[in-house]
Design a protein around this motif. Structure first.
Motif, PDB file in Angstrom:
ATOM      1  N   ASP A 121       7.529  54.944  25.942  1.00 52.50           N
ATOM      2  CA  ASP A 121       9.072  54.879  25.454  1.00 52.50           C
ATOM      3  C   ASP A 121       9.786  54.754  26.492  1.00 52.50           C
ATOM      4  O   ASP A 121      10.549  56.231  26.608  1.00 52.50           O
ATOM      5  CB  ASP A 121       9.403  55.372  24.174  1.00 52.50           C
ATOM      6  CG  ASP A 121      10.290  54.848  23.539  1.00 52.50           C
ATOM      7  OD1 ASP A 121      11.318  54.240  24.228  1.00 52.50           O
ATOM      8  OD2 ASP A 121      10.553  55.348  22.391  1.00 52.50           O
ATOM      9  N   LEU A 123      12.851  53.633  27.007  1.00 52.44           N
ATOM     10  CA  LEU A 123      14.193  53.820  26.824  1.00 52.44           C
ATOM     11  C   LEU A 123      14.403  55.324  26.056  1.00 52.44           C
ATOM     12  O   LEU A 123      15.424  55.774  26.326  1.00 52.44           O
ATOM     13  CB  LEU A 123      14.390  52.847  25.412  1.00 52.44           C
ATOM     14  CG  LEU A 123      15.966  52.923  24.858  1.00 52.44           C
ATOM     15  CD1 LEU A 123      16.937  52.678  25.721  1.00 52.44           C
ATOM     16  CD2 LEU A 123      15.920  51.820  23.624  1.00 52.44           C
ATOM     17  N   TYR A 126      14.923  57.666  29.051  1.00 48.22           N
ATOM     18  CA  TYR A 126      16.222  57.484  29.423  1.00 48.22           C
ATOM     19  C   TYR A 126      17.304  58.277  28.523  1.00 48.22           C
ATOM     20  O   TYR A 126      18.136  59.012  29.046  1.00 48.22           O
ATOM     21  CB  TYR A 126      16.736  56.228  29.582  1.00 48.22           C
ATOM     22  CG  TYR A 126      16.700  55.489  30.967  1.00 48.22           C
ATOM     23  CD1 TYR A 126      17.640  55.627  31.990  1.00 48.22           C
ATOM     24  CD2 TYR A 126      15.395  54.752  31.140  1.00 48.22           C
ATOM     25  CE1 TYR A 126      17.286  55.022  33.060  1.00 48.22           C
ATOM     26  CE2 TYR A 126      15.241  54.201  32.410  1.00 48.22           C
ATOM     27  CZ  TYR A 126      16.021  54.512  33.560  1.00 48.22           C
ATOM     28  OH  TYR A 126      15.853  53.854  34.707  1.00 48.22           O
ATOM     29  N   TYR A 127      16.954  58.038  27.447  1.00 50.29           N
ATOM     30  CA  TYR A 127      18.017  58.686  26.190  1.00 50.29           C
ATOM     31  C   TYR A 127      18.006  60.017  26.282  1.00 50.29           C
ATOM     32  O   TYR A 127      18.959  60.878  26.311  1.00 50.29           O
ATOM     33  CB  TYR A 127      17.626  58.149  24.674  1.00 50.29           C
ATOM     34  CG  TYR A 127      18.249  58.571  23.746  1.00 50.29           C
ATOM     35  CD1 TYR A 127      19.623  58.542  23.384  1.00 50.29           C
ATOM     36  CD2 TYR A 127      17.709  59.849  22.604  1.00 50.29           C
ATOM     37  CE1 TYR A 127      20.415  58.878  22.406  1.00 50.29           C
ATOM     38  CE2 TYR A 127      18.567  60.173  21.696  1.00 50.29           C
ATOM     39  CZ  TYR A 127      19.822  59.843  21.544  1.00 50.29           C
ATOM     40  OH  TYR A 127      20.264  60.442  20.541  1.00 50.29           O
ATOM     41  N   ARG A 140      21.354  53.063  36.345  1.00 50.94           N
ATOM     42  CA  ARG A 140      19.783  52.684  36.227  1.00 50.94           C
ATOM     43  C   ARG A 140      19.254  52.268  37.558  1.00 50.94           C
ATOM     44  O   ARG A 140      19.493  51.050  37.773  1.00 50.94           O
ATOM     45  CB  ARG A 140      19.568  51.967  35.058  1.00 50.94           C
ATOM     46  CG  ARG A 140      17.959  51.764  34.789  1.00 50.94           C
ATOM     47  CD  ARG A 140      17.821  50.661  33.636  1.00 50.94           C
ATOM     48  NE  ARG A 140      16.434  50.144  33.450  1.00 50.94           N
ATOM     49  CZ  ARG A 140      15.862  49.369  34.169  1.00 50.94           C
ATOM     50  NH1 ARG A 140      16.258  48.792  35.165  1.00 50.94           N
ATOM     51  NH2 ARG A 140      14.515  48.857  34.119  1.00 50.94           N
TER      52      ARG A 140
END
Length: 159
Positions: A121, A123, A126-127, A140
């Motif tokens: 994952d 995302l 990053y989160y 990014r």
């Protein structure tokens, strides 16, 4: 002293101090109020560059650590990002897999923080990285592009 008294409807007030005059002269130097807005906002925000890197690339495994002139590709990506005048923090986000330990070692060697997270994952990686560093703006970057311009732009503001 840059300040003079002016009578306005019978009340003595001070005219614009020098710093206000400086702001007006600055306004003349920028192309538009929108550009000034971007410059003020961007300069007051914490900008975090997250470089996504992992060894398990499907098309070319290990490319991030492949050598170009005796240095890994990751070195060039980090080096270009370090030359940006507005990036406040650089973090290499990689996975928890053992094979990515060398990415963490290289990033640390180049003076950059790392964040490790889910392999599946991106995302979430990053989160979670964003939560840890709490930036206002995230830039990014991918670890396989050593030709990033260090004068990145956000909107119209030079980063």
């Amino acid at each position: 002293d840059g300040i003079r008294d002016v009578a306005v409807t019978g009340v003595q007030t001070c005219a614009l101090p020098i710093f206000i005059k400086t702001i007006f002269s600055l306004l003349l130097e920028v192309k538009s109020y929108r550009e000034l807005f971007y410059q003020v906002i961007i300069n007051s925000f914490m900008i975090l560059a997250i470089i996504q890197a992992r060894m398990s690339s499907t098309r070319l495994p290990g490319k991030v650590m492949m050598k170009i002139r005796d240095k890994p590709l990751l070195y060039y990506v980090i080096n270009q990002t370090l030359h940006s005048q507005k990036i406040d923090k650089i973090v290499v986000a990689t996975t928890n897999l053992q094979q990515d330990d060398q990415i963490v070692q290289a990033a640390n060697q180049y003076g950059v923080d790392t964040y490790r997270g889910s392999e599946e994952d991106v995302l979430d990686r990053y989160y979670q990285c964003a939560i840890k560093y709490n930036p206002n703006i995230i830039v990014r970057l991918t670890s396989d592009n050593p030709l990033n311009d260090p004068h990145l732009k956000i909107g119209r503001a030079h980063v």
